[in-house]
Motif scaffolding. Sequence first.
Motif, mmCIF file in Angstrom:
data_model
loop_
_atom_site.group_PDB
_atom_site.id
_atom_site.type_symbol
_atom_site.label_atom_id
_atom_site.label_comp_id
_atom_site.label_asym_id
_atom_site.label_seq_id
_atom_site.Cartn_x
_atom_site.Cartn_y
_atom_site.Cartn_z
ATOM 1 N N GLN A 153 47.718 50.512 43.398
ATOM 2 C CA GLN A 153 47.514 49.692 44.594
ATOM 3 C C GLN A 153 46.031 49.508 44.882
ATOM 4 O O GLN A 153 45.611 48.445 45.341
ATOM 5 C CB GLN A 153 48.253 50.326 45.770
ATOM 6 N N GLY A 154 45.210 50.503 44.593
ATOM 7 C CA GLY A 154 43.772 50.377 44.808
ATOM 8 C C GLY A 154 43.169 49.277 43.940
ATOM 9 O O GLY A 154 42.352 48.473 44.405
ATOM 10 N N HIS A 155 43.583 49.232 42.661
ATOM 11 C CA HIS A 155 43.060 48.204 41.773
ATOM 12 C C HIS A 155 43.605 46.827 42.135
ATOM 13 O O HIS A 155 42.904 45.823 42.038
ATOM 14 C CB HIS A 155 43.379 48.548 40.313
ATOM 15 N N SER A 156 44.865 46.766 42.539
ATOM 16 C CA SER A 156 45.437 45.477 42.963
ATOM 17 C C SER A 156 44.665 44.947 44.170
ATOM 18 O O SER A 156 44.316 43.761 44.233
ATOM 19 C CB SER A 156 46.920 45.660 43.327
ATOM 20 N N VAL A 165 41.489 34.447 44.647
ATOM 21 C CA VAL A 165 42.688 35.218 44.289
ATOM 22 C C VAL A 165 43.605 35.301 45.505
ATOM 23 O O VAL A 165 43.192 35.763 46.574
ATOM 24 C CB VAL A 165 42.322 36.640 43.815
ATOM 25 N N LEU A 166 44.853 34.849 45.339
ATOM 26 C CA LEU A 166 45.819 34.939 46.442
ATOM 27 C C LEU A 166 46.607 36.241 46.386
ATOM 28 O O LEU A 166 46.964 36.808 47.416
ATOM 29 C CB LEU A 166 46.787 33.749 46.383
ATOM 30 N N ASP A 167 46.896 36.703 45.185
ATOM 31 C CA ASP A 167 47.676 37.937 45.057
ATOM 32 C C ASP A 167 47.406 38.543 43.678
ATOM 33 O O ASP A 167 47.010 37.838 42.738
ATOM 34 C CB ASP A 167 49.180 37.650 45.225
ATOM 35 N N CYS A 168 47.614 39.852 43.568
ATOM 36 C CA CYS A 168 47.438 40.531 42.276
ATOM 37 C C CYS A 168 48.324 41.765 42.214
ATOM 38 O O CYS A 168 48.543 42.439 43.228
ATOM 39 C CB CYS A 168 45.980 40.962 42.076
ATOM 40 N N ARG A 169 48.846 42.018 41.020
ATOM 41 C CA ARG A 169 49.495 43.301 40.761
ATOM 42 C C ARG A 169 48.848 43.857 39.492
ATOM 43 O O ARG A 169 48.911 43.237 38.433
ATOM 44 C CB ARG A 169 51.009 43.129 40.571
ATOM 45 N N GLN A 170 48.195 45.023 39.620
ATOM 46 C CA GLN A 170 47.487 45.617 38.490
ATOM 47 C C GLN A 170 48.267 46.790 37.922
ATOM 48 O O GLN A 170 48.555 47.738 38.655
ATOM 49 C CB GLN A 170 46.098 46.095 38.932
ATOM 50 N N TYR A 171 48.617 46.715 36.645
ATOM 51 C CA TYR A 171 49.324 47.814 35.978
ATOM 52 C C TYR A 171 48.342 48.644 35.150
ATOM 53 O O TYR A 171 47.558 48.104 34.366
ATOM 54 C CB TYR A 171 50.425 47.276 35.055
ATOM 55 N N TYR A 199 46.223 45.836 33.079
ATOM 56 C CA TYR A 199 46.826 44.516 32.962
ATOM 57 C C TYR A 199 46.992 43.954 34.372
ATOM 58 O O TYR A 199 47.632 44.565 35.215
ATOM 59 C CB TYR A 199 48.189 44.612 32.270
ATOM 60 N N CYS A 200 46.387 42.771 34.613
ATOM 61 C CA CYS A 200 46.419 42.178 35.952
ATOM 62 C C CYS A 200 47.233 40.889 35.951
ATOM 63 O O CYS A 200 46.914 39.955 35.213
ATOM 64 C CB CYS A 200 45.002 41.826 36.431
ATOM 65 N N TYR A 201 48.265 40.838 36.780
ATOM 66 C CA TYR A 201 48.946 39.583 37.067
ATOM 67 C C TYR A 201 48.301 39.011 38.322
ATOM 68 O O TYR A 201 48.233 39.687 39.351
ATOM 69 C CB TYR A 201 50.441 39.809 37.304
ATOM 70 N N VAL A 202 47.803 37.766 38.213
ATOM 71 C CA VAL A 202 47.030 37.190 39.310
ATOM 72 C C VAL A 202 47.613 35.836 39.713
ATOM 73 O O VAL A 202 47.926 35.008 38.853
ATOM 74 C CB VAL A 202 45.545 37.003 38.898
ATOM 75 N N VAL A 203 47.760 35.647 41.033
ATOM 76 C CA VAL A 203 48.087 34.319 41.571
ATOM 77 C C VAL A 203 46.781 33.729 42.098
ATOM 78 O O VAL A 203 46.165 34.302 43.003
ATOM 79 C CB VAL A 203 49.123 34.402 42.708
ATOM 80 N N ALA A 204 46.340 32.613 41.490
ATOM 81 C CA ALA A 204 45.071 31.994 41.894
ATOM 82 C C ALA A 204 45.332 30.839 42.867
ATOM 83 O O ALA A 204 46.393 30.205 42.837
ATOM 84 C CB ALA A 204 44.333 31.473 40.663
ATOM 85 N N ALA A 205 44.346 30.617 43.733
ATOM 86 C CA ALA A 205 44.447 29.478 44.656
ATOM 87 C C ALA A 205 44.333 28.178 43.864
ATOM 88 O O ALA A 205 43.719 28.142 42.793
ATOM 89 C CB ALA A 205 43.326 29.559 45.698
ATOM 90 N N ASP A 206 44.938 27.130 44.401
ATOM 91 C CA ASP A 206 44.818 25.814 43.760
ATOM 92 C C ASP A 206 43.348 25.468 43.579
ATOM 93 O O ASP A 206 42.555 25.602 44.519
ATOM 94 C CB ASP A 206 45.477 24.727 44.630
ATOM 95 N N GLY A 207 42.992 25.048 42.382
ATOM 96 C CA GLY A 207 41.625 24.613 42.139
ATOM 97 C C GLY A 207 40.630 25.728 41.887
ATOM 98 O O GLY A 207 39.456 25.477 41.617
ATOM 99 N N ALA A 208 41.063 26.967 41.951
ATOM 100 C CA ALA A 208 40.143 28.075 41.688
ATOM 101 C C ALA A 208 39.732 28.074 40.214
ATOM 102 O O ALA A 208 40.494 27.647 39.344
ATOM 103 C CB ALA A 208 40.806 29.400 42.046
ATOM 104 N N ASP A 209 38.541 28.569 39.930
ATOM 105 C CA ASP A 209 38.045 28.646 38.553
ATOM 106 C C ASP A 209 38.567 29.935 37.921
ATOM 107 O O ASP A 209 38.083 31.032 38.190
ATOM 108 C CB ASP A 209 36.510 28.631 38.565
ATOM 109 N N LYS A 210 39.579 29.768 37.071
ATOM 110 C CA LYS A 210 40.249 30.951 36.535
ATOM 111 C C LYS A 210 39.338 31.786 35.637
ATOM 112 O O LYS A 210 39.419 33.014 35.616
ATOM 113 C CB LYS A 210 41.521 30.537 35.790
ATOM 114 N N GLU A 211 38.452 31.108 34.892
ATOM 115 C CA GLU A 211 37.558 31.870 34.020
ATOM 116 C C GLU A 211 36.599 32.721 34.850
ATOM 117 O O GLU A 211 36.254 33.836 34.473
ATOM 118 C CB GLU A 211 36.793 30.935 33.078
ATOM 119 N N GLU A 212 36.186 32.171 35.990
ATOM 120 C CA GLU A 212 35.294 32.912 36.879
ATOM 121 C C GLU A 212 36.016 34.147 37.454
ATOM 122 O O GLU A 212 35.451 35.241 37.537
ATOM 123 C CB GLU A 212 34.837 31.981 38.012
#
Lengths: 327, 327
Positions: A153-156, A165-171, A199-212
């Motif tokens: 939870q700390g890493h998430s 980043v709108l949401d993340c779950r870090q395993y 391993y990070c599952y990430v929900v990005a905001a619309d238009g966010a720069d995913k590489e960044e």
Amino acid sequence: MIRIGIVGYGNLARGAECAISQNADMELVAVFTRRDPQSVKIATADVPVLSFADVNDWQDKIDVMLLCGGSATDLPEMTPEFVKKFNVIDSFDNHANIPVHFKNVDDAAKEADHIALISSGWDPGLFSVNRLYATAILPKGENYTFWGKGVSQGHSDAVRRIPGVLDCRQYTIPVPEAMERVRSGENPALTTREKHTRYCYVVAADGADKEEIRNAIVTMPNYFADYDTTVEFISAERMAAEHAGLPHGGSVIRSGVTGWNEENKQTIEYKLTLDSNPQFTASVLVACARAVYRMYNRGIRGCQTIFDIAPGDLSASSREEIIAHML
Amino acid sequence: MIRIGIVGYGNLARGAECAISQNADMELVAVFTRRDPQSVKIATADVPVLSFADVNDWQDKIDVMLLCGGSATDLPEMTPEFVKKFNVIDSFDNHANIPVHFKNVDDAAKEADHIALISSGWDPGLFSVNRLYATAILPKGENYTFWGKGVSQGHSDAVRRIPGVLDCRQYTIPVPEAMERVRSGENPALTTREKHTRYCYVVAADGADKEEIRNAIVTMPNYFADYDTTVEFISAERMAAEHAGLPHGGSVIRSGVTGWNEENKQTIEYKLTLDSNPQFTASVLVACARAVYRMYNRGIRGCQTIFDIAPGDLSASSREEIIAHML
């Protein structure tokens, strides 16, 4: 009946509420919250939800109070404060600060003639006690702790603070080859990177720069820079459908040697596989509440840890029963 | 220094002698034997080997006596007798008779104002304490114990008593499919035959009827009849070359559930992989000697089990050290 109070009503507290219902010798008598008590709906019927201002009225009605706050800011203040009025248990898990926390709680507990158990749960907690047993039995050897596969939870939370980043779950995932080398008795020296991947599952905001975003994650000091980290962008729907749970687990392995020429390898492994980390942690706290209640009644005061608890005090069964049926 | 005495000088006692040498806070001060002391050569220099008749002279010179006799006939007599003069530890492992043994030892220990720890080792012992922790934490669930792969000395001895058998090594082997079913959280009901198989390496006398020996083994009540048993005849040379060791191990698994609808599986596994069963068992006894010494100095008397030992008492490190470095 052992009368239990709960402070807080997050994941850990809800797990404790449920764990109490699995133990016939305990009852939940009250939940205390910093929020408006009217806004907190708990699962148990006929148990009051109260504000922190009400705790003084409950000193004679609660045998053990479970402090279900966070280690970063809640517990360093909360545990020394509540132990003035109650016997308490916390799950303080900031390993580096445990000695300071112990001292603060010990002073307050002795002053108030109460008992406190700090750093209960599985790490610190069950993993600690297994490191201790294994080290005492096999003085020549090495301890290894692997965590996961499970949600940190700390890493998430750290990833969620990155813009876009709108949401993340870090395993956290242990490296199978590293675990096999340890189990084989090789006693390898392993770097941080060699022991776990992230391993990070990430929900990005619309238009966010995913590489960044990806770059911000994998280079983040302390959290990710020392690990091989994979970032996968997914939809909010998939996050809700596939990553709603909080599974975790891990292994403590001691690889030791005996014999005059250290010729015999002896390996002790303690492994947890948990569908729900908060419910399991809460189950440890609740079992410890029984021991704290008994130790208090025997006159033990001050700050204690799981190292101070004789295992028999955790059991709901009598001494005769555990000798006859579990030994 | 904690002054340790050893009674007996078989495999377990030799393991204890070696384990004491791995612990800087202990010293071996004497070994007592029923044999002619002149005939027993021990590994430690300058430690006397004495006869049972000499024990009275050592009451003030030994803090804890390790009783390394067998459970069938030695310990039921030996432990209540030696506790009249010493604090003692045994590894009594006849599970069904533990309550009677406990009572006999408890009465004698209290009468003599001594402390006794019975049934130390790994099963009973570490496996017991793991059954207890896991059951206290996960009240809803099932415990499973698997033994092996490892040499069962009782079963090997039983085969050696069959006419025509010169030597035998019997391996107890857990069934991998059964372990996987348990680990998956399925909570299966498993028969004796489904949990373990048995494998016997046998050296037969010249001219012995091997089919008759095989039949005598696989149909032997209590020992083999309820198991799938494989018998392989080998030469004395191969027995000496490949089966000289006494490896063992096993797993205690608790498969439990938490959650209001018991929806979350939680699994705790404790696993031992041992090159030398007697050396490991002895290492447990020696760590327990430290706890017994400390408990005696705190005024605790009577018969105790590993359930009564606070884990911290097993550690050679101080309370401050274990809180700072192991919690």
